[in-house]
Write an enzyme that holds these catalytic residues in place. Structure first.
Site, PDB file in Angstrom:
ATOM      1  N   ASP A  53       0.838  -1.193   0.000  1.00 14.09           N
ATOM      2  CA  ASP A  53       0.000   0.000   0.000  1.00 14.09           C
ATOM      3  C   ASP A  53       0.876   1.248   0.000  1.00 14.09           C
ATOM      4  OD1 ASP A  53      -2.170  -1.664   0.227  1.00 14.09           O
ATOM      5  OD2 ASP A  53      -2.556  -1.218   2.344  1.00 14.09           O
ATOM      6  N   ARG A  54       0.371   2.302  -0.580  1.00 13.94           N
ATOM      7  CA  ARG A  54       1.106   3.566  -0.631  1.00 13.94           C
ATOM      8  C   ARG A  54       1.544   4.024   0.760  1.00 13.94           C
ATOM      9  NH1 ARG A  54      -0.953   8.942  -3.925  1.00 13.94           N
ATOM     10  NH2 ARG A  54       0.852  10.278  -3.476  1.00 13.94           N
TER      11      ARG A  54
END
Length: 221
Positions: A53-54
């Site tokens: 995930d970012r």
């Protein structure tokens, strides 16, 4: 390598300590991504074989050629079908799960389909003053936002999670001790088939939570 921390490199792969906030791939509204940084620094560009995930920091592996990409991709795809690959995370969540170690087996909806999902967890330490706890987490399946969603489902969301978290607590901690980021970190990647066992140190922004981290990265996990 510009703007990236390399944890390990050989002829087939790079293992990078991805900072929180850096998207793995480009897209609408994303000016810089891991993929674009790789393109700037390598020719040919290394290939993505899994995701983070970012807002999650930590270990991510990229392959240096198509043959290696196919091989590494198969490890990640087959981890529930005999591959010995292990992806471990450290996360600070609100409260302490009961029991203090176990397996979360709860289905998750992915693109309109219900998928069986499994997350293993172990309590590392507690900070009753906040209260919160440091968990070591391991994926038994690879669903989108799986750890974040599973911990939210058992009422122990990751601190700083602005999608599945305790928004009131996040706001309070932002004001009191400067919580600004998701406290989830991909801490270790083990691929026995390749002789790879790499750890990434916790980011400094975990420090204000004053949790005892001794032994977290021991290799007898």
């Amino acid at each position: 390598m510009k703007d990236l921390s390399i944890l390990f490199e050989n002829k087939d792969c790079l293992v990078i300590n991805k900072p929180a906030g850096l998207a793995v791939q480009g897209g609408e509204g994303i000016k810089t991504s891991l993929d674009s940084l790789l393109a700037e620094n390598y020719d040919p560009r290394p290939l993505l074989v899994h995701r983070l995930d970012r807002d999650t920091s930590g270990v991510i592996l990229v392959a240096k050629n198509k043959e290696a990409a196919a091989r590494f991709s198969s490890y990640f795809a087959e981890r529930s079908q005999g591959s010995q690959i292990r992806k471990l995370y450290l996360g600070i969540c609100s409260k302490t799960p009961q029991p203090s170690s176990g397996v979360i087996r709860l289905p998750l909806e992915i693109k309109g389909k219900t998928k069986e999902s499994e997350t293993r967890y172990r309590l590392v330490s507690e900070n009753p003053g906040i209260p919160c706890s440091l968990l070591e987490l391991e994926l038994g399946s690879g669903r989108m936002h799986q750890i974040r969603r599973h911990l939210a489902q058992i009422n122990c969301p990751i601190l700083g999670d602005d999608k599945y978290g305790d928004f009131g607590l996040n706001k309070t901690l932002h004001k009191s001790i400067g919580l600004k980021r998701l406290l989830l970190h991909a801490s270790r990647l083990i691929i026995p088939e390749e002789g790879i066992d790499i750890t990434a140190p916790l980011p400094e922004y975990f420090a204000p939570f004053s949790l005892t981290l001794a032994g977290v990265f021991s290799h007898d996990t």
